[in-house]
Design an enzyme around this catalytic site. Sequence first.
Site, PDB file in Angstrom:
ATOM      1  N   LEU A 134      81.283 -24.621 -38.112  1.00  0.00           N
ATOM      2  CA  LEU A 134      82.211 -23.499 -38.118  1.00  0.00           C
ATOM      3  C   LEU A 134      82.365 -22.888 -39.500  1.00  0.00           C
ATOM      4  CD1 LEU A 134      85.008 -24.978 -35.825  1.00  0.00           C
ATOM      5  CD2 LEU A 134      83.438 -23.134 -35.240  1.00  0.00           C
ATOM      6  N   HIS A 181      76.763 -43.855 -45.188  1.00  0.00           N
ATOM      7  CA  HIS A 181      78.014 -44.179 -45.874  1.00  0.00           C
ATOM      8  C   HIS A 181      78.705 -45.406 -45.294  1.00  0.00           C
ATOM      9  CE1 HIS A 181      78.205 -39.687 -47.196  1.00  0.00           C
ATOM     10  NE2 HIS A 181      77.355 -40.401 -47.905  1.00  0.00           N
TER      11      HIS A 181
END
Length: 472
Positions: free
Chosen positions: A370, A259
Amino acid sequence: MFVIYKVFFILYMINKRLLKRMAGVFFGKERTGGGVARVGRAGRKGRGWRGVLRRLPGEAEAEAGSAARGTMAAGGGLSRSERKAAERVRRLREEQQRERLRQVSRILRKAAAERSAEEGRVLAESADLVTELQGRSRRREGLKRRQEEVCDDPEELRRKVRELAGAVRNAKHLVVYTGAGISTAASIPDYRGPNGVWTLLQKGRSVSAADLSEAEPTLTHMSITRLHEQKLVQHVVSQNCDGLHLRSGLPRTAISELHGNMYIEVCTSCIPNREYVRVFDVTERTALHRHHTGRTCHKCGTQLRDTIVHFGERGTLGQPLNWEAATEAASKADTILCLGSSLKVLKKYPCLWCMTKPPSRRPKLYIVNLQWTPKDDWAALKLHGKCDDVMQLLMDELGLEIPLYNRWQDPIFSLATPLRAGEESSHSRKSLCRSREEAPQGDQGAPPSSVPILGGWFGRGCAKRGKRKKAT
């Protein structure tokens, strides 16, 4: 004689009155439906005055009624054709009545069917609505669960890290995919986390600009650099634009920044494309489909552009995207380690997951995150923990020391191209400095800006593009 005469005269008068009263019945004159019908011989038989004297008036009337009925039965009523016509009329009326009953029955059945269909439609719509609401509720709950952060127990995390360490040791070609989660420890917010840029924007909250000049490579960045030095990691595929992989000392050939890089601007007119590495964020004036930075190429004078790939765009630059090396590394990989990435973007690139290979020959996948990712079901192991914590445990298991970041040895300062005269005012972003003593006056100790981000790789230009509303 006179007395006898008087008696006969009285009897005569009485008979005369009776005869006048019964003349129409007993002497052939009877009213039938508005006309006069002759009474036959059977009706006149025994109707003389002597017969009358022998009968009481009530009996005479009864006999007259029976005589009339007999006359009607004998042919004095309707003819055969008239009776047939009357019978046809009667049957026609009965058929019309039955047809009316059938029509009423059909109307009632149709109304009952329509009412039943309407009730069924309402019930079906109600069931569909309930199903849709339940589906929305499940999707909201699923989305909420996916956005929640989950942490493994310390003992469970150590057990998983030991398994991951064994996979790293035994890997022949290990490729690491990194996302914004490895840079949160450098005070650079991620995108989809609880305090991510897009999460806050969707909640209508403003996003404060981070002081990227103060950001430094994290423990995870430095650990990856050491693993590459030890030949345990062959290539790194990054979705981050913060340039911290480059600043950690990882060679340019070992990085694919899919990116872009906020510190690099290029000239696309030069062949090959000429790169300009800067010590400041070059995306200040750029956004979606607007990539010119306001500076020009030192060689051809063409306007320079940034290297950022926003949503809705397709990256075509050779460097720093380095798609060729990323594809080659993925095709050779037998193990893939994903660190701090939601994988919602990377999953759209089949070439990075060897989807053309049979499942038994695809690389083993290990994920450290997470939150939920769309590749969790494919993973050989999922570790719920912060990237720095996991990498610290992993390096301890491997017996490797994590190098410390040193600004004086930051490669960006040796790769950077200085601005030409007159280009100093082409940007207002804070520049990187080797030490705080080199910072310009007024910048030392300056708190991070609270001005909302208006552009660049990090803000409006990098956000997801919403659907355009049709003009009405």
